[in-house]
Design a protein around this motif. Structure first.
Motif, PDB file in Angstrom:
ATOM      1  N   THR A  49      18.225 -17.934  91.959  1.00  0.00           N
ATOM      2  CA  THR A  49      18.156 -19.383  91.415  1.00  0.00           C
ATOM      3  C   THR A  49      17.965 -20.552  92.471  1.00  0.00           C
ATOM      4  O   THR A  49      17.287 -21.321  92.188  1.00  0.00           O
ATOM      5  CB  THR A  49      19.478 -19.522  90.688  1.00  0.00           C
ATOM      6  OG1 THR A  49      19.784 -18.450  89.733  1.00  0.00           O
ATOM      7  CG2 THR A  49      19.386 -20.968  90.114  1.00  0.00           C
ATOM      8  N   ASP A 164      14.509 -18.750  84.768  1.00  0.00           N
ATOM      9  CA  ASP A 164      15.573 -18.356  85.307  1.00  0.00           C
ATOM     10  C   ASP A 164      16.446 -17.388  84.314  1.00  0.00           C
ATOM     11  O   ASP A 164      17.081 -17.900  83.385  1.00  0.00           O
ATOM     12  CB  ASP A 164      16.658 -19.379  85.587  1.00  0.00           C
ATOM     13  CG  ASP A 164      17.464 -19.019  86.723  1.00  0.00           C
ATOM     14  OD1 ASP A 164      17.940 -17.693  86.928  1.00  0.00           O
ATOM     15  OD2 ASP A 164      18.529 -19.834  87.153  1.00  0.00           O
ATOM     16  N   GLU A 165      16.536 -16.128  84.555  1.00  0.00           N
ATOM     17  CA  GLU A 165      17.240 -15.092  83.556  1.00  0.00           C
ATOM     18  C   GLU A 165      17.061 -15.558  82.108  1.00  0.00           C
ATOM     19  O   GLU A 165      18.242 -15.590  81.613  1.00  0.00           O
ATOM     20  CB  GLU A 165      18.498 -15.077  84.030  1.00  0.00           C
ATOM     21  CG  GLU A 165      18.639 -14.694  85.571  1.00  0.00           C
ATOM     22  CD  GLU A 165      19.799 -13.708  85.909  1.00  0.00           C
ATOM     23  OE1 GLU A 165      20.408 -13.233  85.170  1.00  0.00           O
ATOM     24  OE2 GLU A 165      20.131 -13.766  87.119  1.00  0.00           O
TER      25      GLU A 165
HETATM   26 MG   LIG Z   1      21.036 -17.261  89.234  1.00  0.00          MG
END
Ligand SMILES: [Mg+2]
Ligand SMILES: Nc1ncnc2c1ncn2[C@@H]1O[C@H](COP(=O)(O)OP(=O)(O)OP(=O)(O)O)[C@@H](O)[C@H]1O
Lengths: 363, 277
Positions: A49, A164-165
């Motif tokens: 991240t 992000d995910e």
């Molecule tokens: Mg992360």
């Protein structure tokens, strides 16, 4: 794959990020090609991240430089970089309808009402949200919110889409469906995608290349096949899937590959790093191994005994132990398992020379 | 759904409070209601007077005007303070906290006289204006609606800060990041994302301020200097000075009804727990 005229090419050179004395990212260099689908894969806390936030411009790198299409963007703030971003939890504007969410980046760019209308309609259709345009995000399902986030981030045709995910909140079947949709969106838009996940199967299934992170370091970058079949070190090998590791000694080069002793039997490796000498770890994926009653002639084989089995439906997973006490596991048909499990039977664990890998002894 | 026994337990725990409210407010309220329809003679005469008497009307209009002004200024100021309190640097947060808490330690009377000292003809501001030669005649800053609005705003700002700050705290930081990433400027993010997303706090704060302001007595009495009479002061005058108990009671009941309606609205916008910040 058609290439968007706006797909960007990113280049990170020696990026570092420190929080006080803690180094979240260490000297990271990575090129992201135009129109590529690059996945950042790594365990929790490995800095994925953080790196994405630096790419987006939300965080400033403590060291290093960042280039987009050859232009230095290290000090450019997020609002001027115009990279699309999909956050974990989507971060939709809760007080705006689906259409208004998607229109937001276009309004900001002062596009004409006619163009906004056309573009929103196009995006709504592209992500399959027809009929939901006037709903508020809270009225949508998780998968639908995900689609709004994708549509909003792609509406202004960004040069790069950072994710992000994005699927971590979805259940398994929806996840698979969204993965397929994202792959299609990537092909249709031709935009450069940088995607963060800690799910290795997702990374292998989606990406054109995978970058593997651990403890703020970039360990290896390559196509899914490269990193899976030719992991550069033990961490990458283990992180990408189950792998059997056996001690290997007396290693010497042989016809471009290598030979060595494993469980006191000579084994051959088709590929080996040139400098491989002495002792190392021999690693083989379980799906590349099988068991036999007799040592194989054309393949490597070592004697093992079965310890236990797990019924998997289509096959049986056998846990094995070698004479020197190393453990290994392999998936085999029921028949083979039955013989191996009979008390005292020694069986042979076999694998082809091109499937064995040499990993350095240290991590 | 709560189990029945749960409800019963909660009711038992609340019982003393309900009893106190009934004794301290319910019974006197019924008494006042009775006066409003019996004094000086039985009937709705006082309510009729309330609707027709130009003096009473002008007081209601003035009260509404002052309360509206105070609401706008107090909520605007509270929004700025809450913003710094929630999103400022650690130093700014501390400063904001003092701004919010210190007024609670000073009595309403002290604060009102403080404003008189600042705003009156011989007050700090006018003295300075004349000393520096900017003005010859003192500015009328007090004993008028301006003074009342200033004093009430000052008193009510802290109460408006809490619901606003709690709405700001509930806001997901990533939504603001998303807006930035989509290319929005800071001004744009503030007006089209931040303000709408904290609107529930703004509405809650506005209702709190307005309801509190309606019943203000001391501040307008001191800073208005008897010239800007508000409803609460009018009730006081009718009952203790005229004495016209019936009309005073009718005005009181009307005020309670208005406050009741606004409070109902308040609870529809805000859960009580949110007001605690
Ligand atoms: Mg992360
Ligand atoms: N603002 C911050 N202050 C201090 N440390 C931070 C900060 N942000 C991140 N870190 C640390 O940096 C490291 C990397 O964090 P990061 O969020 O990039 O990990 P990640 O790979 O995304 O993990 P996950 O898969 O759990 O999301 C973590 O150890 C984290 O605690």
């Amino acid at each position: 794959m058609q290439q968007s005229r706006r797909a960007a090419e990113l280049k990170a050179v020696g990026i570092g990020k420190s929080y006080g004395a803690f180094h979240a990212l260490k000297n990271l260099s990575l090129d992201v090609g135009r129109g590529e689908f690059l996945t950042l894969l790594g365990p929790s806390g490995s800095g994925k991240t953080t790196f994405l936030m630096i790419l987006a411009g939300f965080e400033r790198a403590s060291r290093g430089q960042l280039f987009s299409d050859g232009i230095d963007i290290t000090d450019q703030p997020a609002e001027r970089r115009s990279s699309g971003m999909v956050f974990q939890g989507y971060a939709l504007f809760p007080h705006m309808s689906v259409a208004a969410n998607i229109a937001f980046p276009l309004r900001v760019r002062r596009k004409s009402e006619a163009e906004i209308k056309r573009r929103v309609g196009e995006m709504v259709e592209r992500v399959g949200l027809q009929g939901h345009e006037h709903k508020l995000p809270a009225k949508l399902s998780g998968g639908q919110q995900q689609r709004v986030a994708l549509a909003r981030a792609l509406a202004f045709e960004p040069g790069v889409l950072l994710l992000d995910e994005p699927f971590s909140a979805l259940d398994k079947s929806l996840r698979g469906q969204m993965q397929a949709e994202m792959k299609r969106l990537h092909e249709e838009t031709g935009t450069t995608f940088v995607f963060v996940t800690h799910d290795q199967s997702e990374a292998l299934a989606l990406s054109s290349r995978v970058a593997i992170f651990n403890h703020g370091e970039l360990l290896q970058v390559g196509t899914p096949q490269e990193v899976y079949e030719r992991p550069g070190n033990r961490f990458v090998a283990e992180f990408l899937g189950e792998i059997n590791m056996l001690p290997l000694r007396d290693i010497r080069p042989d016809e471009g590959g290598a030979k060595g002793l494993c469980e006191d039997r000579e084994v051959a490796l088709r590929f080996a790093p040139g400098e491989a000498r002495g002792e190392a770890i021999l690693a083989v994926r379980p799906e590349h191994m099988s068991i036999a009653r007799e040592p194989a002639i054309a393949e490597n084989s070592i004697p093992v005994t079965a310890v236990s089995s797990t019924y998997l439906g289509s096959a049986v997973r056998l846990d094995l132990i070698t004479r020197s006490g190393s453990r290994a596991s392999v998936s085999v048909p029921m028949e083979a398992a039955r013989f191996a499990l009979e008390k005292g039977n020694t069986v042979w664990l076999t694998w082809p020379a091109e499937r064995g890998l040499i990993l350095p002894e240290t991590v | 759904m709560f189990a029945r026994s749960h409800n019963l337990g909660a009711a038992l725990l609340l019982a003393p409070l309900l009893l106190l409210l009934a004794l301290a407010y319910g019974i006197p309220f019924l008494g006042v209601m009775k006066w409003s329809v019996t004094l000086p003679e039985p009937g709705l005469g006082q309510y009729h007077a309330l609707l027709t008497d130009p003096l009473v009307q002008s007081v209601f209009v003035r009260t509404a005007r002052i309360c509206a002004l105070v609401t706008v200024t107090a909520v605007a100021a509270a929004y700025a303070i809450a913003y710094v309190w929630v999103r400022g640097t650690p130093g700014q947060r501390l400063a904001a906290e003092y701004c919010i808490l210190v007024p609670f330690w000073i009595s309403v009377l002290t604060r009102a006289f403080g404003w008189v000292a600042l705003l009156s003809n011989q007050g700090l501001i006018n003295t300075w204006l004349r000393a520096t030669g900017i003005l010859d005649e003192p500015l009328a800053l007090v004993r008028n609606e301006f003074g009342v609005v200033v004093g009430m705003t000052h008193f009510l700002i802290p109460f408006a800060v809490f619901p606003i700050a709690s709405a700001m705290r509930a806001l997901d930081e990533r939504v603001l990041l998303a807006a930035r990433g989509l290319g929005a400027s800071r001004t744009r993010i503030f007006w089209s994302i931040f303000v709408p997303m904290t609107m529930s706090g703004i509405i809650g704060a506005a209702l709190i301020v307005f309801v509190f302001a309606l019943g203000f007595f001391i501040t307008p009495a001191i800073l208005g200097g008897g010239r800007s009479v508000m409803v609460a002061e009018l009730v006081y005058l009718r009952i203790f000075q005229s004495p016209d108990w019936g009309l005073g009671a009718a005005i009181s009941i009307t005020l309670v009804l208005i406050v009741g309606l606004l409070t109902t609205a308040l609870f529809r916008f805000l859960r009580p727990s949110q007001m605690a910040g």
